[in-house]
Design a protein around this motif. Sequence first.
Motif, short mmCIF file in Angstrom:
data_model
loop_
_atom_site.label_atom_id
_atom_site.label_comp_id
_atom_site.label_asym_id
_atom_site.label_seq_id
_atom_site.Cartn_x
_atom_site.Cartn_y
_atom_site.Cartn_z
N ILE A 11 0.82 -1.19 0.00
CA ILE A 11 0.00 0.00 0.00
C ILE A 11 0.86 1.25 0.00
O ILE A 11 1.84 1.34 0.75
N ALA A 42 -2.94 4.48 -2.79
CA ALA A 42 -3.45 5.45 -1.82
C ALA A 42 -2.85 6.82 -2.08
O ALA A 42 -2.63 7.62 -1.16
N SER A 88 -8.04 3.52 3.02
CA SER A 88 -7.02 2.47 3.12
C SER A 88 -7.33 1.50 4.24
O SER A 88 -7.19 0.28 4.10
#
Length: 422
Positions: A11, A42, A88
């Motif tokens: 991420i 993200a 997220s």
Amino acid sequence: MAPSSISIAAIGTLDTKLVQYLYLRSQILRHEPLASVILIDAGRSASDHEAVSVSQAEVVEASGYQGGDSALKSLPRGELVKTLIDGSIAVVRRLYERGEIHAIIGLGGSGGTSIASAAMRQLPLTFPKLIVSTVASGDTSSYVAETDITMMYSIVDIAGLNEVLTPVIDNAAAAIVGMAKAYAARISSVPTSPQKRGVGATMFGVTTKGVDAARTWLESEGFEVYVFHATGAGGRAMERLAQEGRLHGVMDMTTTELADELVGGVFSAGKSRLTGVAKAGIPQIVSVGALDMVNFGPRETLPRQFEGRNIYVHNPSVTLVRTTEQECTELGNRVARRLRENSIRPELTEVWLPLKGTSAIAVEGQKFHDTAADKALFAAIKKGLDGSAIKVVEVDSDINDAKWSEGLARRLKELIEQKNGA
């Protein structure tokens, strides 16, 4: 997904770090060709690449934001980052709850680290988490908190690829593959014997003897005891394990973190301390270990306002200040109030008071012996819990007395059996 394969979530802010994440992905696959890499975008702006598994739009949607793409781009940076963090967290939590990931990794500067770490902190303790970050060599407490996030310093900024950064990313890829494999093997194995009942305990150097005696007794009765160092994160970690349903009982013998919270020491656990176990409704015995002290760093770093107080240099890195009678009254009030207001099973909570000393240096003849301060602490707790279902037990011994500790442990076992209907 094949039983032998692993899946790793990666991420980050792909609008600025796509090159590095693609390299990370390639190295993960080099170390484990059968791995699945779930690349989560993200970033502040969407990144259009075939390797992206969860788009920025999906992250934003998961956050609940309804303003549309143009409105999103016009948000102040702080609000935008919060939106990305919320999304997220939702995405990562969903992946975990579906059993679709075995580890998570992130790369970033302070912004990317903030987003990745926020998502990771919502995952259970012992689930593999790793961040390669430019801020990993400094104070990482705001990113790690009470969790087990592993931080790896990037050495250079995460910009481009060079002969310093690429080996760091390769190390991180190898580490997260190994962690994911270990986790996958762990959750797929079937226990060959009944799992031991877990008990949490808080300890400090000045309460070690008493906690060890209680731990030894419980272990002889078939319990597994997890001891947490009461340094702020330790108390929070224990309460988090309780809330995750991984503890059957708690011996919170060392509540010194409350003193640091009140007076301004370095080991505060924050205002939620003493609330997590109470809200979990599991048996607990709370005591007042090391509430006679506030913790600071080396003697030369002690704030000037504490000069003239009762000071004890514990070691070159730790300086202690004795809590006053007034402070002890407030500490007793906080112990009672937090337990009383948060205990959903008050009949399973007891407070044990060692009348002859709350730490190894608070007994008669030692530097922090202060009868008036101790009496103020005990009186405030008893008054604050009067009329509640939380029982207060006064014992004519100090906190490191083996008989006191074994008695406390024995009582905790009784409370656990009471809860379980034994």
